[in-house]
Write an enzyme that holds these catalytic residues in place. Structure first.
Site, PDB file in Angstrom:
ATOM      1  N   LYS A  41       0.255  -1.631   0.022  1.00  0.00           N
ATOM      2  CA  LYS A  41      -0.362   0.134   0.311  1.00  0.00           C
ATOM      3  C   LYS A  41       0.639   1.088   0.279  1.00  0.00           C
ATOM      4  CE  LYS A  41      -0.627  -0.791   4.755  1.00  0.00           C
ATOM      5  NZ  LYS A  41      -1.369   0.604   6.056  1.00  0.00           N
ATOM      6  N   ARG A 139     -10.389   0.460  15.253  1.00  0.00           N
ATOM      7  CA  ARG A 139      -9.811   0.977  13.796  1.00  0.00           C
ATOM      8  C   ARG A 139     -10.542   1.467  12.826  1.00  0.00           C
ATOM      9  NH1 ARG A 139      -3.867   1.767  11.334  1.00  0.00           N
ATOM     10  NH2 ARG A 139      -4.714  -0.700  10.474  1.00  0.00           N
ATOM     11  N   TYR A 262      18.584  29.144   8.371  1.00  0.00           N
ATOM     12  CA  TYR A 262      17.095  29.396   8.847  1.00  0.00           C
ATOM     13  C   TYR A 262      17.410  29.773   9.939  1.00  0.00           C
ATOM     14  CZ  TYR A 262      14.486  30.339   4.558  1.00  0.00           C
ATOM     15  OH  TYR A 262      13.854  30.328   3.357  1.00  0.00           O
ATOM     16  N   MET A 310      13.005  24.114   2.756  1.00  0.00           N
ATOM     17  CA  MET A 310      12.381  23.265   1.721  1.00  0.00           C
ATOM     18  C   MET A 310      12.595  22.387   0.814  1.00  0.00           C
ATOM     19  SD  MET A 310       9.168  25.059  -0.934  1.00  0.00           S
ATOM     20  CE  MET A 310       8.135  25.697   0.435  1.00  0.00           C
TER      21      MET A 310
END
Ligand SMILES: Cc1ncc(COP(=O)(O)O)c(C=O)c1O
Length: 370
Positions: A41, A139, A262, A310
């Site tokens: 999956k 679930r 950053y 990013m």
């Protein structure tokens, strides 16, 4: 790795299909005579469901689990003869696609069973199904009251259906001392005793390592095949499958103290060397792993420094001999010496998330027989 496509993409993800096959064979040998399926999956945990499943089919795997119908339809085109199981049930309106593509749905509710019965009646032929009994995950899966109703009238509620298996799913198998696992085993056995006889399936990767009692007739490993550690309480018995290489964009020599990236979180005192390369959180590299872990350049350690951007990452390459540092070279971010599990740990997440978030921007190279 230096093809035009690799140059355009920048970064390269190497996926070792032979390692996937060896992992499947190792699990299959461990559980024999039970059948070893393959859970592919989420696009085979981010590695590519079609190439992964095709390699496993050639190695002898016959049953594959996907989550959603669309993934099943795509895999059917690649594997016309495989047993393809769709975990997400039988939502209204999907019955036709499931049946037309020869997919085996997992019935998670009595509503799923009702829709599938109606489809079997409309087609005038039996349809295969796997029944999912919830034993404590809470679930999806048949709840206790639904199990009672099914056990009271199996002939009616399964009319026109052939049960290929009863399955359940373990919630805590990767924590060896958690009593939940044995409790779920007990509940699963009790449920099986109340239902028509059919093959049974309980274990994911970690469950398999709890021993024979957990194997039943069919096991459903996912992460173990894709190289993640199914036994976090000990060393990884599986072979690593992925290597991730980022392209060096700049080599910068630092003579005076300065900060990097950053928020100026990292200070280089100098003299030293900082390398910027083209992997970032948009490529699935965890932002939370900022300033953590050690990458490699030509085999030499290069600690990750500063914030993950990013599409950029920085390493301290001061310990790398200068002749190995050049624009267009490679920083190895994941590999045999820095596992997916290690990156996950550094990023405060799990190997499953690191793998399934591997970015779409990587140039993917499949190694081994395809
Ligand atoms: C129902 C079911 N079976 C098996 C698996 C495979 O689990 P793992 O990757 O831990 O082997 C999953 C994945 O989450 C699952 O949802």
């Amino acid at each position: 790795m230096d093809s035009p496509a690799a140059r355009r993409a920048g970064n390269v993800l190497l996926i070792d299909l032979d390692a996937v096959v060896q992992n499947w064979r190792a699990v299959a040998a461990r559980v024999a005579p039970a059948e070893c399926a393959a859970v592919v999956k989420a696009d085979a945990y981010g590695l590519g469901a079609v190439p992964v499943a095709k390699a496993l089919w050639r190695a002898g795997a016959r049953t594959f689990f996907v989550a959603e119908l669309e993934a099943g339809v795509r895999l059917r085109a690649a594997l016309p003869e495989a047993r393809l199981v769709v975990l997400h049930g039988i939502p209204a309106g999907t019955e036709g696609d499931l049946a037309d593509n020869g997919l085996i749905p997992v019935a998670n509710t009595l509503g799923d069973l009702e829709r599938w019965r109606a489809k079997a009646a409309a087609l005038g032929r039996p349809l295969p199904v796997i029944g999912h009994i919830d034993t404590g995950m809470n679930r999806i899966g048949l709840e206790a009251a639904e199990l009672d109703r099914l056990a009271a009238d199996p002939a009616g509620l399964l009319r026109g259906l052939t049960v290929q298996a009863w399955m359940s799913h373990l919630a805590c198998a990767d924590h060896p001392d958690n009593p939940m696992t044995a409790a779920q085993l007990g509940r699963f056995r009790a449920a099986l005793a109340r239902l028509p006889t059919a093959p049974a399936s309980l274990s994911n990767s970690a469950g398999i390592f709890h021993g024979r009692d957990y194997h039943f007739d069919l096991v459903r490993p996912g992460i173990a095949l894709h190289g993640g550690n199914p036994t976090p309480w000990q060393d990884n018995p599986m072979r690593p499958v992925v290597r991730l290489l980022g392209r060096i964009l700049q080599v910068r020599h630092v003579d005076a103290p300065m900060t990097v990236g950053y928020d100026a979180t990292h200070r280089v005192q100098g003299p030293g060397t900082v390398v910027g390369f083209s992997i970032g959180y948009a490529d699935g590299y965890p932002w939370a792993a900022s300033g953590k872990g050690v990458a490699r350049i030509e085999g030499y350690p290069a600690p990750v420094i500063g914030r993950v951007s990013m599409d950029l990452l920085t390493v301290d390459a001061s310990a790398v001999p200068p002749e190995h540092l050049h624009e267009g070279g490679w920083v190895e971010v994941i590999g045999p010496w820095r596992s997916v599990d290690q990156v996950a740990l550094e990023g405060g997440t799990i190997s499953y998330e690191v793998l399934t978030r591997l970015g779409s921007r990587y140039h993917r190279v499949y190694l081994g027989s395809q």
